[in-house]
Design a protein around this motif. Structure first.
Motif, PDB file in Angstrom:
ATOM      1  N   VAL A  14       0.844  -1.625  -0.058  1.00 55.44           N
ATOM      2  CA  VAL A  14       0.221  -0.328  -0.220  1.00 55.44           C
ATOM      3  C   VAL A  14       1.290   1.410   0.104  1.00 55.44           C
ATOM      4  CG1 VAL A  14      -2.088   1.283   1.246  1.00 55.44           C
ATOM      5  CG2 VAL A  14      -1.665  -1.284   1.175  1.00 55.44           C
ATOM      6  N   ALA A  15       0.701   2.024  -0.960  1.00 62.96           N
ATOM      7  CA  ALA A  15       1.424   3.316  -0.758  1.00 62.96           C
ATOM      8  C   ALA A  15       0.872   4.357  -0.482  1.00 62.96           C
ATOM      9  CB  ALA A  15       1.316   4.109  -2.577  1.00 62.96           C
ATOM     10  N   VAL A  16       1.473   3.694   1.173  1.00 66.75           N
ATOM     11  CA  VAL A  16       0.960   5.170   1.998  1.00 66.75           C
ATOM     12  C   VAL A  16       1.581   6.293   3.086  1.00 66.75           C
ATOM     13  CG1 VAL A  16       0.717   3.384   3.725  1.00 66.75           C
ATOM     14  CG2 VAL A  16      -1.004   4.893   4.372  1.00 66.75           C
ATOM     15  N   LEU A  21      -1.808   6.867   7.299  1.00 64.58           N
ATOM     16  CA  LEU A  21      -1.963   5.442   7.707  1.00 64.58           C
ATOM     17  C   LEU A  21      -3.108   4.884   9.700  1.00 64.58           C
ATOM     18  CD1 LEU A  21      -1.718   2.050   7.313  1.00 64.58           C
ATOM     19  CD2 LEU A  21       0.515   2.480   8.504  1.00 64.58           C
ATOM     20  N   LEU A  22      -3.204   6.763   9.742  1.00 68.54           N
ATOM     21  CA  LEU A  22      -3.387   6.629  11.323  1.00 68.54           C
ATOM     22  C   LEU A  22      -4.789   7.570  10.984  1.00 68.54           C
ATOM     23  CD1 LEU A  22      -0.196   8.501  13.443  1.00 68.54           C
ATOM     24  CD2 LEU A  22      -0.968   6.142  13.459  1.00 68.54           C
ATOM     25  N   ARG A  23      -4.591   7.823  10.191  1.00 71.79           N
ATOM     26  CA  ARG A  23      -6.775   8.749   9.711  1.00 71.79           C
ATOM     27  C   ARG A  23      -6.576   7.499   9.462  1.00 71.79           C
ATOM     28  NH1 ARG A  23      -4.703  11.897   6.410  1.00 71.79           N
ATOM     29  NH2 ARG A  23      -5.704  11.187   4.431  1.00 71.79           N
ATOM     30  N   GLU A  24      -6.313   6.741   8.414  1.00 70.96           N
ATOM     31  CA  GLU A  24      -7.411   5.415   7.889  1.00 70.96           C
ATOM     32  C   GLU A  24      -7.764   4.315   8.090  1.00 70.96           C
ATOM     33  OE1 GLU A  24      -9.285   6.465   5.029  1.00 70.96           O
ATOM     34  OE2 GLU A  24      -8.237   8.699   4.917  1.00 70.96           O
ATOM     35  N   LEU A  25      -7.058   3.677   9.435  1.00 69.18           N
ATOM     36  CA  LEU A  25      -6.378   2.135   9.611  1.00 69.18           C
ATOM     37  C   LEU A  25      -7.825   2.168  11.024  1.00 69.18           C
ATOM     38  CD1 LEU A  25      -5.496  -0.577  10.202  1.00 69.18           C
ATOM     39  CD2 LEU A  25      -3.722   0.433  11.510  1.00 69.18           C
ATOM     40  N   HIS A  26      -8.694   1.959  10.592  1.00 72.60           N
ATOM     41  CA  HIS A  26     -10.161   1.337  11.585  1.00 72.60           C
ATOM     42  C   HIS A  26      -9.974  -0.168  11.484  1.00 72.60           C
ATOM     43  CE1 HIS A  26     -10.578   5.588  11.524  1.00 72.60           C
ATOM     44  NE2 HIS A  26     -10.407   5.314  10.188  1.00 72.60           N
ATOM     45  N   HIS A  27      -9.877  -0.777  11.108  1.00 76.65           N
ATOM     46  CA  HIS A  27      -9.973  -2.126  11.414  1.00 76.65           C
ATOM     47  C   HIS A  27      -9.245  -3.182   9.525  1.00 76.65           C
ATOM     48  CE1 HIS A  27     -12.086  -2.666   6.666  1.00 76.65           C
ATOM     49  NE2 HIS A  27     -12.528  -1.625   7.174  1.00 76.65           N
ATOM     50  N   GLY A  28      -8.868  -4.346  10.259  1.00 77.96           N
ATOM     51  CA  GLY A  28      -8.049  -5.211   9.132  1.00 77.96           C
ATOM     52  C   GLY A  28      -7.261  -5.282   9.735  1.00 77.96           C
ATOM     53  N   VAL A  29      -5.971  -6.090   8.834  1.00 80.05           N
ATOM     54  CA  VAL A  29      -4.758  -6.156   9.338  1.00 80.05           C
ATOM     55  C   VAL A  29      -3.624  -6.325   8.735  1.00 80.05           C
ATOM     56  CG1 VAL A  29      -3.625  -8.598   9.037  1.00 80.05           C
ATOM     57  CG2 VAL A  29      -5.568  -8.921   9.715  1.00 80.05           C
ATOM     58  N   VAL A  30      -2.156  -5.366   9.634  1.00 83.95           N
ATOM     59  CA  VAL A  30      -1.474  -4.996   9.340  1.00 83.95           C
ATOM     60  C   VAL A  30      -0.400  -5.654   9.261  1.00 83.95           C
ATOM     61  CG1 VAL A  30      -0.031  -2.972   9.339  1.00 83.95           C
ATOM     62  CG2 VAL A  30      -2.688  -2.815  10.405  1.00 83.95           C
ATOM     63  N   VAL A  31       0.702  -6.295   7.876  1.00 82.07           N
ATOM     64  CA  VAL A  31       1.687  -6.243   8.124  1.00 82.07           C
ATOM     65  C   VAL A  31       2.466  -6.020   7.414  1.00 82.07           C
ATOM     66  CG1 VAL A  31       0.976  -9.271   7.265  1.00 82.07           C
ATOM     67  CG2 VAL A  31       1.222  -7.598   5.734  1.00 82.07           C
ATOM     68  N   THR A  32       4.205  -5.572   7.627  1.00 83.53           N
ATOM     69  CA  THR A  32       4.793  -5.026   7.314  1.00 83.53           C
ATOM     70  C   THR A  32       5.985  -5.420   6.726  1.00 83.53           C
ATOM     71  OG1 THR A  32       5.758  -5.045   9.870  1.00 83.53           O
ATOM     72  CG2 THR A  32       3.517  -3.231   9.084  1.00 83.53           C
ATOM     73  N   PRO A  33       6.281  -6.503   5.162  1.00 80.35           N
ATOM     74  CA  PRO A  33       7.570  -6.568   5.461  1.00 80.35           C
ATOM     75  C   PRO A  33       8.347  -5.508   4.894  1.00 80.35           C
ATOM     76  CG  PRO A  33       5.760  -5.754   3.379  1.00 80.35           C
ATOM     77  CD  PRO A  33       5.092  -5.296   4.567  1.00 80.35           C
ATOM     78  N   ASN A  34       9.839  -6.830   4.729  1.00 84.90           N
ATOM     79  CA  ASN A  34      11.432  -5.885   4.946  1.00 84.90           C
ATOM     80  C   ASN A  34      11.364  -7.028   4.152  1.00 84.90           C
ATOM     81  OD1 ASN A  34      11.784  -8.106   6.516  1.00 84.90           O
ATOM     82  ND2 ASN A  34      12.246  -7.164   8.269  1.00 84.90           N
ATOM     83  N   ILE A  35      13.132  -6.709   3.472  1.00 86.25           N
ATOM     84  CA  ILE A  35      13.739  -7.932   3.022  1.00 86.25           C
ATOM     85  C   ILE A  35      12.675  -8.958   2.835  1.00 86.25           C
ATOM     86  CG2 ILE A  35      15.530  -7.661   1.527  1.00 86.25           C
ATOM     87  CD1 ILE A  35      15.997  -5.193   1.382  1.00 86.25           C
ATOM     88  N   ARG A  52      -1.367 -12.275   0.737  1.00 83.20           N
ATOM     89  CA  ARG A  52      -3.151 -11.445  -0.631  1.00 83.20           C
ATOM     90  C   ARG A  52      -4.397 -11.270   0.235  1.00 83.20           C
ATOM     91  NH1 ARG A  52      -3.859 -15.944  -5.701  1.00 83.20           N
ATOM     92  NH2 ARG A  52      -4.426 -14.555  -5.766  1.00 83.20           N
ATOM     93  N   ARG A  53      -4.544 -12.191   0.730  1.00 79.94           N
ATOM     94  CA  ARG A  53      -6.151 -11.559   1.845  1.00 79.94           C
ATOM     95  C   ARG A  53      -5.645 -10.134   3.318  1.00 79.94           C
ATOM     96  NH1 ARG A  53      -6.830 -17.487   5.465  1.00 79.94           N
ATOM     97  NH2 ARG A  53      -7.988 -16.047   6.366  1.00 79.94           N
ATOM     98  N   THR A  54      -4.005 -10.193   3.025  1.00 81.45           N
ATOM     99  CA  THR A  54      -4.567  -8.494   3.933  1.00 81.45           C
ATOM    100  C   THR A  54      -4.441  -7.076   3.614  1.00 81.45           C
ATOM    101  OG1 THR A  54      -2.740 -10.377   4.926  1.00 81.45           O
ATOM    102  CG2 THR A  54      -2.206  -8.088   5.351  1.00 81.45           C
ATOM    103  N   GLU A  55      -5.105  -6.999   4.059  1.00 78.65           N
ATOM    104  CA  GLU A  55      -6.074  -5.189   4.403  1.00 78.65           C
ATOM    105  C   GLU A  55      -4.947  -3.715   3.857  1.00 78.65           C
ATOM    106  OE1 GLU A  55      -9.543  -7.590   5.866  1.00 78.65           O
ATOM    107  OE2 GLU A  55      -6.969  -7.424   6.508  1.00 78.65           O
TER     108      GLU A  55
END
Length: 251
Positions: A14-16, A21-35, A52-55
């Motif tokens: 997600v390009a955010v 993100l602080l403003r729009e994150l109200h529900h869902g799963v957050v994952v934080t990929p690195n290399i 693929r299922r992650t918001e």
């Protein structure tokens, strides 16, 4: 708000910005990929399907952010989970409807993190904490107890900090049992940082995109293979993407 997604290898990030993100994150799963995660996603089909299922697939790595500048559409910002989480709870410090449960860390670490966060915020924003045993994800009785604790706490935000891919798999295996939780975050070592038993790299290292090397210097035996063997594959895969010849191994 419709947010753009940037394809990096076989993952849509997600390009955010952090503020968005602080403003729009109200529900869902957050994952934080690195290399390292992106390399795992080339061979781990289960993790790939979970992504693929992650918001909210958010760029965790400043180094990954730097390489993404070579793409036709770059990412606007790197949002390391260890920076985002304190920004999140301070953003919600006066929101009585935000109740957090911490899951992760070695024995006692989550409890210390809870005390530190509540002291900073000035209220009991963290309503519960649990440091699970080693291999807890394979122990049905312990998982049942963790689910019970989270439900009893009334938490609606749960960071799970037990490392990738265990944290992502645990979230998707159990989240339906906790309908009161609106936001899940897979945040790696973040609880250790909040507890104060692991320190992040100094700001100058972060600005120079060398936070990964700082961590390596602290734990060379544990991290050598990851950083200098496994993660080197990323540059091969990414080079193929730049040349237009990369192919998703799962398609």
């Amino acid at each position: 708000m419709q947010l753009e997604k940037i394809k990096i290898l076989n993952t849509e990030v997600v390009a955010v910005t952090q503020q968005e993100l602080l403003r729009e994150l109200h529900h869902g799963v957050v994952v934080t990929p690195n290399i390292d995660h992106l390399v795992q996603l080339q061979t781990n089909r289960e993790l790939y399907e979970l992504y693929r299922r992650t918001e909210w697939v958010i760029c965790d790595s400043r180094l990954l952010y730097l390489f993404a500048k070579l793409l036709p559409t770059p990412l606007p910002q790197a949002i390391p989970g260890s920076s985002f989480f304190p920004a999140f709870y301070m953003h919600h410090k006066d929101d009585e409807n935000c109740r957090i449960f911490l899951l992760g860390g070695m024995d006692g670490v989550a409890q210390r993190a809870m005390e530190n966060i509540n002291r900073k915020v000035g209220r009991q924003i963290v309503v519960g904490a649990c440091s699970p045993s080693y291999g807890f994800d394979e122990k049905p009785e312990e998982n049942e107890e963790i689910v019970r604790m989270i439900n009893a706490s009334g938490a609606n935000v749960v960071p799970v900090c037990v490392g990738c891919p265990k944290q992502e798999k645990w979230i998707y295996a159990h989240k339906e049992q906790m309908p009161g939780v609106k936001i899940w975050m897979a945040l790696g070592a973040t609880i250790d940082f909040e507890a104060g038993n692991v320190k992040r790299a100094p700001k100058i290292w972060q600005k120079m995109y060398l936070e990964w090397f700082y961590r390596f210097c602290k734990e060379p035996k544990r991290l050598f293979k990851r950083y200098f063997v496994d993660d080197m594959k990323f540059f091969w895969y990414f080079g193929k993407q730049l040349l237009g010849v990369y192919r998703n191994p799962f398609e």
